[in-house]
Design a protein around this motif. Structure first.
Motif, PDB file in Angstrom:
ATOM      1  N   ARG A  40     -51.375 -43.712   9.055  1.00 24.39           N
ATOM      2  CA  ARG A  40     -52.071 -44.808  10.187  1.00 24.39           C
ATOM      3  C   ARG A  40     -53.034 -45.609   9.591  1.00 24.39           C
ATOM      4  NH1 ARG A  40     -56.858 -43.846  12.150  1.00 24.39           N
ATOM      5  NH2 ARG A  40     -57.052 -41.475  11.149  1.00 24.39           N
ATOM      6  N   GLU A  44     -53.323 -49.656   9.667  1.00 19.48           N
ATOM      7  CA  GLU A  44     -54.397 -50.166  10.489  1.00 19.48           C
ATOM      8  C   GLU A  44     -55.102 -51.250   9.341  1.00 19.48           C
ATOM      9  OE1 GLU A  44     -56.643 -47.133  12.121  1.00 19.48           O
ATOM     10  OE2 GLU A  44     -55.447 -46.605  13.611  1.00 19.48           O
ATOM     11  N   GLN A  45     -55.323 -50.927   8.304  1.00 12.85           N
ATOM     12  CA  GLN A  45     -56.123 -51.606   7.175  1.00 12.85           C
ATOM     13  C   GLN A  45     -55.230 -51.922   5.934  1.00 12.85           C
ATOM     14  OE1 GLN A  45     -59.310 -48.705   7.784  1.00 12.85           O
ATOM     15  NE2 GLN A  45     -58.871 -47.828   5.879  1.00 12.85           N
ATOM     16  N   ASP A 126     -43.436 -47.072  10.344  1.00  7.09           N
ATOM     17  CA  ASP A 126     -44.319 -47.849   9.867  1.00  7.09           C
ATOM     18  C   ASP A 126     -44.217 -47.676   8.245  1.00  7.09           C
ATOM     19  OD1 ASP A 126     -45.335 -48.563  12.018  1.00  7.09           O
ATOM     20  OD2 ASP A 126     -46.887 -46.714  12.354  1.00  7.09           O
TER      21      ASP A 126
END
Length: 224
Positions: A40, A44-45, A126
């Motif tokens: 995750r 996200e970053q 992902d």
């Protein structure tokens, strides 16, 4: 305030002080939970923008525990990706002798991750997408597929009645691993906007047909 370290009773002696040992099942569950948080954060970053400390905090574990489980932060994706590869290998091990591979996969294979939540399916996809822009993640991904070849060799050796070291067995196992990787890459790119049941069904059909074609072609080449 000083933490009180509990005493643990033992069957063959007086109680010992310390925390109860972590079982292998608990260890694997914790690694998988850390993996979910890491993916995750990576999504996200970015990998470069994510530290081991951040992953540990998100997962609710100490940094010491985090680094005990993972040699580097990129290896955090391994538990999730392993579930995907292991699910495929488990289906191959259950391949009935009287059934064509394409029919067996249609009946038994759950695409991407077997018996997992929708969140895990999304997380695996992902990771696969991230591997195309993150060389360190790609290395982990390819390493897991290489490891899977050993399991595929065992399945094919039994199926073909040949020793596991036979070159044609090893080549077919390598080809199967490559087909799985390419098909998973394709479904990851196709589901950028979201995963649907039809997409996963299409992935299963694509994988089944590709594997059948590859194995049939290799068998004919060896036989010819």
């Amino acid at each position: 305030m000083t933490d009180v370290v509990p005493e643990i009773a033992t069957a063959d002696g007086p109680p010992r002080r310390g925390r109860p040992p972590v079982s292998e099942e608990q260890r694997q569950r914790q690694r998988l939970d850390i993996s979910r948080h890491a993916v995750r954060l990576f999504a996200e970053q970015g990998v470069a923008g994510t530290s081991g400390e951040q992953i540990a905090q998100a997962a609710g574990v100490s940094e010491r525990t985090f680094w005990r489980y993972f040699p580097h932060k990129e290896s955090c994706v391994e538990p999730l990706l392993t579930r995907s590869v292991d699910a495929f290998c488990a289906v191959l091990r259950a391949w009935p002798a009287d059934l064509e591979l394409i029919d067996h996969l249609r009946e038994a294979y759950t695409p991407v991750v077997d018996s997992s939540s929708d969140e895990d399916v999304d997380a695996v996809l992902d990771v696969v997408r991230l591997t195309h822009g993150e060389p360190a993640l790609r290395a982990v991904y390819l390493m897991l597929h290489e490891r899977a070849e050993a399991a595929l060799v065992d399945v094919l050796a039994r199926r073909l009645g040949q020793p596991s070291g036979a070159i044609d067995v090893r080549v077919q196992a390598a080809a199967m691993s490559a087909v799985l990787r390419v098909a998973t890459d394709d479904v990851a790119q196709a589901t950028v906007g979201g995963v649907t049941a039809d997409m996963l069904d299409g992935h299963r059909e694509q994988l089944a047909r590709a594997l059948s074609l590859v194995l049939r072609g290799l068998a004919q080449a060896v036989g010819g």
